[in-house]
Design a protein around this motif. Structure first.
Motif, PDB file in Angstrom:
ATOM      1  N   ALA A  89       1.177  -1.285  -0.109  1.00  0.00           N
ATOM      2  CA  ALA A  89      -0.010  -0.029  -0.005  1.00  0.00           C
ATOM      3  C   ALA A  89       0.866   1.235   0.247  1.00  0.00           C
ATOM      4  N   ARG A  90       1.795   1.259   0.663  1.00  0.00           N
ATOM      5  CA  ARG A  90       2.894   2.342   0.864  1.00  0.00           C
ATOM      6  C   ARG A  90       3.544   2.648  -0.660  1.00  0.00           C
ATOM      7  N   VAL A  91       3.906   1.700  -1.409  1.00  0.00           N
ATOM      8  CA  VAL A  91       4.357   1.641  -2.773  1.00  0.00           C
ATOM      9  C   VAL A  91       3.416   2.460  -3.473  1.00  0.00           C
ATOM     10  N   LYS A  92       2.301   1.862  -3.475  1.00  0.00           N
ATOM     11  CA  LYS A  92       1.019   2.213  -4.390  1.00  0.00           C
ATOM     12  C   LYS A  92       0.726   3.852  -4.091  1.00  0.00           C
ATOM     13  N   ILE A  93       0.644   4.232  -2.534  1.00  0.00           N
ATOM     14  CA  ILE A  93       0.543   5.517  -2.328  1.00  0.00           C
ATOM     15  C   ILE A  93       1.603   6.426  -2.730  1.00  0.00           C
ATOM     16  N   SER A  94       2.734   6.054  -3.178  1.00  0.00           N
ATOM     17  CA  SER A  94       3.730   6.999  -3.596  1.00  0.00           C
ATOM     18  C   SER A  94       3.517   7.042  -5.192  1.00  0.00           C
ATOM     19  N   GLU A  95       2.966   6.213  -5.560  1.00  0.00           N
ATOM     20  CA  GLU A  95       2.515   6.101  -7.185  1.00  0.00           C
ATOM     21  C   GLU A  95       1.355   7.103  -7.214  1.00  0.00           C
ATOM     22  N   LEU A  96       0.684   7.058  -6.490  1.00  0.00           N
ATOM     23  CA  LEU A  96      -0.679   7.806  -6.449  1.00  0.00           C
ATOM     24  C   LEU A  96      -0.397   9.404  -6.431  1.00  0.00           C
ATOM     25  N   THR A  97       0.734   9.576  -5.428  1.00  0.00           N
ATOM     26  CA  THR A  97       1.082  10.994  -5.342  1.00  0.00           C
ATOM     27  C   THR A  97       1.661  11.377  -6.752  1.00  0.00           C
ATOM     28  N   LYS A  98       2.446  10.580  -7.425  1.00  0.00           N
ATOM     29  CA  LYS A  98       2.916  10.959  -8.710  1.00  0.00           C
ATOM     30  C   LYS A  98       1.817  11.463  -9.567  1.00  0.00           C
ATOM     31  N   ALA A  99       0.845  10.495  -9.744  1.00  0.00           N
ATOM     32  CA  ALA A  99      -0.261  10.384 -10.444  1.00  0.00           C
ATOM     33  C   ALA A  99      -1.011  11.715 -10.177  1.00  0.00           C
ATOM     34  N   HIS A 100      -1.179  12.015  -8.906  1.00  0.00           N
ATOM     35  CA  HIS A 100      -2.056  13.159  -8.520  1.00  0.00           C
ATOM     36  C   HIS A 100      -1.399  14.323  -9.134  1.00  0.00           C
ATOM     37  N   SER A 101      -0.133  14.729  -9.033  1.00  0.00           N
ATOM     38  CA  SER A 101       0.656  15.652  -9.369  1.00  0.00           C
ATOM     39  C   SER A 101       0.602  15.791 -10.938  1.00  0.00           C
ATOM     40  N   LYS A 102       0.748  14.828 -11.609  1.00  0.00           N
ATOM     41  CA  LYS A 102       0.571  14.591 -13.174  1.00  0.00           C
ATOM     42  C   LYS A 102      -0.694  15.121 -13.642  1.00  0.00           C
ATOM     43  N   ASP A 114      -5.005   9.594 -16.841  1.00  0.00           N
ATOM     44  CA  ASP A 114      -4.473  10.049 -15.682  1.00  0.00           C
ATOM     45  C   ASP A 114      -5.693   9.840 -14.477  1.00  0.00           C
ATOM     46  N   GLN A 115      -6.766  10.172 -14.870  1.00  0.00           N
ATOM     47  CA  GLN A 115      -7.903  10.028 -14.127  1.00  0.00           C
ATOM     48  C   GLN A 115      -8.335   8.585 -13.785  1.00  0.00           C
ATOM     49  N   ARG A 116      -8.148   7.808 -14.785  1.00  0.00           N
ATOM     50  CA  ARG A 116      -8.364   6.390 -14.685  1.00  0.00           C
ATOM     51  C   ARG A 116      -7.325   5.673 -13.818  1.00  0.00           C
ATOM     52  N   LEU A 117      -6.126   5.959 -13.846  1.00  0.00           N
ATOM     53  CA  LEU A 117      -4.990   5.681 -13.153  1.00  0.00           C
ATOM     54  C   LEU A 117      -5.259   5.856 -11.661  1.00  0.00           C
ATOM     55  N   ILE A 118      -5.649   7.116 -11.420  1.00  0.00           N
ATOM     56  CA  ILE A 118      -5.905   7.604 -10.285  1.00  0.00           C
ATOM     57  C   ILE A 118      -6.997   6.707  -9.436  1.00  0.00           C
ATOM     58  N   GLU A 119      -8.155   6.708 -10.200  1.00  0.00           N
ATOM     59  CA  GLU A 119      -9.195   5.825  -9.731  1.00  0.00           C
ATOM     60  C   GLU A 119      -8.777   4.507  -9.393  1.00  0.00           C
ATOM     61  N   THR A 120      -7.976   3.911 -10.385  1.00  0.00           N
ATOM     62  CA  THR A 120      -7.797   2.348  -9.952  1.00  0.00           C
ATOM     63  C   THR A 120      -7.017   2.436  -8.654  1.00  0.00           C
ATOM     64  N   LEU A 121      -5.827   3.265  -8.552  1.00  0.00           N
ATOM     65  CA  LEU A 121      -4.799   3.275  -7.540  1.00  0.00           C
ATOM     66  C   LEU A 121      -5.819   3.411  -6.252  1.00  0.00           C
ATOM     67  N   ASP A 169      -2.199   9.331   5.750  1.00  0.00           N
ATOM     68  CA  ASP A 169      -1.446   9.867   4.712  1.00  0.00           C
ATOM     69  C   ASP A 169      -2.101   9.908   3.400  1.00  0.00           C
ATOM     70  N   LEU A 170      -2.886   8.809   3.199  1.00  0.00           N
ATOM     71  CA  LEU A 170      -3.705   8.752   2.081  1.00  0.00           C
ATOM     72  C   LEU A 170      -4.736   9.819   1.892  1.00  0.00           C
ATOM     73  N   ARG A 171      -5.313  10.123   3.176  1.00  0.00           N
ATOM     74  CA  ARG A 171      -6.474  10.869   3.144  1.00  0.00           C
ATOM     75  C   ARG A 171      -6.052  12.365   2.753  1.00  0.00           C
ATOM     76  N   ARG A 172      -4.825  12.676   3.817  1.00  0.00           N
ATOM     77  CA  ARG A 172      -4.368  14.054   3.419  1.00  0.00           C
ATOM     78  C   ARG A 172      -4.069  14.358   2.007  1.00  0.00           C
ATOM     79  N   LYS A 173      -3.424  13.352   1.481  1.00  0.00           N
ATOM     80  CA  LYS A 173      -3.000  13.390  -0.063  1.00  0.00           C
ATOM     81  C   LYS A 173      -4.402  13.825  -0.769  1.00  0.00           C
TER      82      LYS A 173
END
Lengths: 322, 567
Positions: A89-102, A114-121, A169-173
């Motif tokens: 989950a931690r790894v995925k969250i870091s991926e998610l952060t990247k996707a968010h900023s993108k 991007d949206q789809r990626l964020i959703e699935t993540l 962490d996830l929620r804050r992001k």
């Protein structure tokens, strides 16, 4: 902060003792084997076993094997699985952060991927957290000795702290993402409004040519912005839903997590409370035993007395009647 | 480096090198050492999932090979026996043995003998053998603590045990600081002299290799003094937060047990008062009672604002914010409740025992002259019904210490009055105190009335007026620290041990009080360190006293002394 390592000294002495012990035991074994037949000759049946006994206990390999065979209890696997899930989950969250900023970067494409990626993540992470939480609850369900259950409780607690931190962490992001998204949306609306305004100015010029309705251009623009806003709406809903889910997880976990700086967080308090609860349990048990015993005795005695009485009555009746 | 952080570093180093699930096994002394500097949640982060006492771990025989046992014990013979039995039939997968002090060779041999299955991975000495209650204040919980008041002939073996424990603890402190000190002691005290000499022997002869650190320009100073040189400080009522809590309720290893003074909800029965974990306490532990009230009010106001903003949740955003802030909110809630409870309870006690007027007289006795007025005030308080027996006894003691030689007649009157007034008064206790710590025994100028300089200074202070009547007393320790800073501590009164003299001003000074420290002295040290004079003081004691504890030691010593004379 000085320290002193005494392991070398310890090992040296241990090896010395071992080397002393080894010839001793072998000589003992030798002497046993040499005297063995004599003993057997003297008394064939009874001492047979005793002459072999020192041999079997002195053999170090068998006892070592017996010790190492013991496997850890099954909850250890569970806890390890949860730990790996948390890691994932931690790894995925870091991926998610990247996707968010993108996704927040202005781009020419519609950013659907991007949206789809964020959703699935997001979904994956939430389900990971959910699953580990369910598994975490199971951890304390199994029964065992008091020490074992203590260990389990503590493992559960520490995993719960990890999980909680992760979900926080996830929620804050997510909430920052949400905020930025809404800001952007408002920005778009502002731009649209201005464009509309310009458009209407144009329209006033156009009035001379056609009185009624929007122009073709305006219609397409309107449709487009409508579509855009619907999509954003959907995204926001999605995020809100996962925030809800996370809140639920938080609530469930908060029961397990220790507050720092409180008495519960003190090491000595925990030990004392365990020992007092054990004592209390013992006391209760003794009390229960006493009452049980007393109850049985009293029942027995009263029934005997009643029986005696009945017998007496019968005897008297018998005397009187016959 | 301060004592609390070095103890913490020790524990950190013990736990971080061993991977996997661990069980930490402590004894009744090291549990205090670990508890004041480490918390349960930090242990969990280091994968320590079970903490047990060494005697209870050997009760059960269920094998738990998936756990690694980390022992942290004092090297006492009982602990070695427990370990020996455990190693003969091991329950855990690996054994890592850490000892808080110097191991004897024979002890290592005993352990090596019993480790037939070779489960022991390492044997180390990690010198965290002191309870670091505050950054600059440590203590050893020495059993049978009263013994320091008695001459060594009364009970030689107990005195020896007392000295051993103190010397070992001091050795550990200096090993943790990586220094070898020069040692001075108070000339008039036998026990201080003995401890100083034994410590010197240990550090310069027996274990000189261990203490051979890189040469600093100036060695730190260890000053061993006796509680009886200043018997006044533990007899006074305190008005600064930490000292007051200890005086009125009692602090044990930074824990306050409220069960004795009333009924409280379950989670408030015991509370933690640690300057490391509680920022409000850290900011206010040396403030006086009046200011505490104000500061708590401010904290409550702040808290109310937070809770109000938590109440009106209307949008999703509010909700998200609430969930974010909830842990902080809960922590704040717990903290506010804790401090409010403590202060409420204390002000209740203050009202009940009329401590305001009692304490004023106490301070008068300790700081100012005026025998006639003092006698009158003490008599009035003895007649007052609402003054507790304990406070009466303390008043008479203070009067006796102050005017022992000046007015024996009036002192006798007070004794008689005390005996008739308080039923529980044990006759002779005040006389025993005078015998222990009277004018003839003390060499320092406790009340500042022996030489002209001090008298003049006192008068000057009297003219200037004092800021707060209740906190005007300065412990003797304050004077000692001042003379160390000025380099004027007299060699005649505080001689060096052996031929290790001090050259130049020391940078680190550890003052050890045989017979226990008080929180008033701890405050004095902290304020001195905050002044930044270039010298850092660390205070240590054999226990942490409040007046109850001090009187209990006195009673116990009197009892033992009497029984030994009759036999």
């Amino acid at each position: 902060m000085a320290t002193r390592n005494r392991t070398v000294e310890f090992r040296k002495h241990r090896d010395a003792v071992k080397s002393v012990r080894a010839p001793l035991s072998s000589s003992a074994a030798a002497s046993a084997s040499s005297t063995g037949p004599v003993i057997e000759m003297v008394s064939l049946l009874p001492s047979n076993r005793s002459s072999y006994a020192p041999l079997s206990t002195e053999d170090p390999s068998t006892s070592r094997d017996a010790v190492t065979v013991g496997l850890p209890p099954s909850w250890v696997d569970d806890s390890e699985e949860i730990a790996t899930a948390i890691q994932r989950a931690r790894v995925k969250i870091s991926e998610l952060t990247k996707a968010h900023s993108k996704a927040l970067l202005p781009s020419f494409g519609d950013g659907k991927e991007d949206q789809r990626l964020i959703e699935t993540l997001t979904q994956e992470i939430t389900s990971l957290l959910r699953k580990s939480e369910v598994r975490l609850k199971r951890l304390s369900a199994a029964s065992g000795s008091s020490e074992d259950s203590n260990v389990r409780k503590n493992v559960q607690r520490s995993l719960a702290i990890d999980l909680q931190n992760l979900s926080m962490d996830l929620r804050r992001k997510q909430s920052t993402y949400l905020k930025r998204l809404q800001q952007q949306k408002e920005g778009f609306d502002g731009v649209d409004l201005e464009m509309n305004f310009n458009g209407s100015q144009f329209g006033s010029h156009d009035d001379e040519f056609s009185d009624v309705g929007f122009s073709e251009e305006q219609m397409t623009k309107l449709k487009k912005s409508e579509q855009f806003s619907v999509e954003r709406e959907r995204e926001i809903e999605q995020v809100v839903k996962s925030v809800h889910e996370l809140a639920q997880i938080m609530k469930d976990l908060s029961v397990l997590v220790i507050d720092q700086g409180t008495i519960v967080d003190r090491i000595d308090y925990n030990i004392q409370s365990v020992s007092t609860s054990v004592e209390e349990g013992l006391k209760q048990l003794q009390k229960a035993e006493r009452t049980q015993k007393k109850g049985g005795m009293i029942m027995c005695a009263t029934s005997l007395v009643i029986m005696c009485f009945i017998m007496l009555v019968l005897l008297i009746l018998k005397e009187i009647l016959f | 480096m301060v004592v609390a952080s070095s103890a913490r570093d020790y524990i950190n180093r013990i736990l971080q090198d061993i991977s996997g699930m661990k069980v930490l096994i402590l004894d009744s002394q090291t549990i205090g050492v670990v508890s004041v500097v480490y918390s349960q949640s930090e242990l969990l982060q280091k994968e320590v999932f079970l903490v047990e006492l060494v005697d209870s771990i050997s009760n059960s025989s269920e094998s738990m090979l998936h756990l690694k046992a980390v022992y942290f014990l004092r090297p006492t013979s009982e602990n070695i026996q427990f370990l020996r039995r455990q190693l003969a039939s091991p329950r855990f997968g690996e054994y890592h043995l850490f000892f808080s002090n110097i191991l004897k060779d024979t002890q290592i041999h005993i352990l090596a003998d019993s480790d037939e299955q070779e489960v022991v991975q390492q044997v180390q000495e990690f010198y965290a053998d002191f309870v670091a209650i505050d950054p600059y204040h440590f203590t050893f919980h020495v059993p049978s603590h009263y013994i320091y008041m008695l001459p060594a002939v009364v009970d030689p073996s107990t005195v020896q045990r007392f000295c051993d424990r103190v010397v070992e603890g001091l050795a550990a402190v200096f090993l943790a600081l990586k220094r070898r000190p020069v040692i001075r002691y108070q000339r008039t005290s036998d026990i201080a002299k003995r401890i100083a000499q034994e410590a010197t022997k240990l550090m310069y002869q027996e274990e000189s290799g261990l203490f051979d650190f890189r040469r600093m320009e100036v060695s730190p100073l260890l000053l061993v003094i006796d509680r009886r040189e200043d018997p006044v400080t533990p007899l006074l009522n305190q008005w600064t937060y930490q000292a007051m809590v200890h005086e009125l309720i009692g602090i044990q290893d930074n824990k306050v047990d409220l069960k004795s003074i009333g009924k409280f909800p379950n989670d408030q029965e015991e509370v933690v008062l640690s300057s490391e974990q509680d920022p409000f306490f850290k900011a206010n532990m040396y403030e006086n009672f009046g200011d505490i009230g104000m500061n708590i009010k401010r904290m409550v106001d702040e808290f109310q604002q937070v809770s109000k903003s938590n109440q009106n949740i209307q949008t999703i955003e509010d909700m998200a914010k609430f969930v974010d802030n909830y842990p902080k909110y809960r922590k704040m809630h717990g903290n506010v409740t804790k401090h409010v409870t403590l202060v409420t309870e204390m002000s209740k006690i203050v009202d009940e025992r009329k401590l305001m007027s009692v304490s004023q007289t106490e301070q008068e006795l300790a700081c100012n002259g005026g025998q006639g007025a003092a006698f009158e005030a003490v008599t009035n308080l003895l007649n007052n019904e609402s003054v507790s027996d304990l406070d009466r006894l303390r008043l008479v003691m203070l009067y006796a210490l102050r005017y022992e030689k000046d007015s024996p007649v009036q002192l006798m009157q007070l004794f008689n009055k005390l005996a008739s007034r308080s039923a529980k008064y044990k006759p002779g206790l005040v006389q025993f105190l005078l015998k222990q710590a009277g004018v003839d025994k003390r060499m320092g100028d406790l009340f500042g009335n022996r030489d002209l300089m001090n008298i003049a200074r006192n008068m000057a202070r009297g003219l200037k007026g004092v800021e707060n009547v209740y906190t005007q007393h300065q412990p003797l320790l304050f004077q000692i620290m001042e003379s160390i800073v000025k380099g004027r501590l007299r060699d005649v009164d505080y001689p060096f041990v052996g031929n290790h003299y001090q050259q130049g001003r020391p940078q680190d000074v550890i003052i050890f009080i045989v017979g226990g420290t008080t929180y008033e002295e701890s405050r004095s040290v902290a304020l001195q360190n905050a002044n930044n004079t270039g010298i850092r003081f660390i205070l240590g004691g054999s226990s942490v006293l409040n007046s109850k504890r001090f009187l209990k030691d006195l009673e116990e010593a009197q009892r033992v002394a009497r029984s030994s004379t009759t036999v």
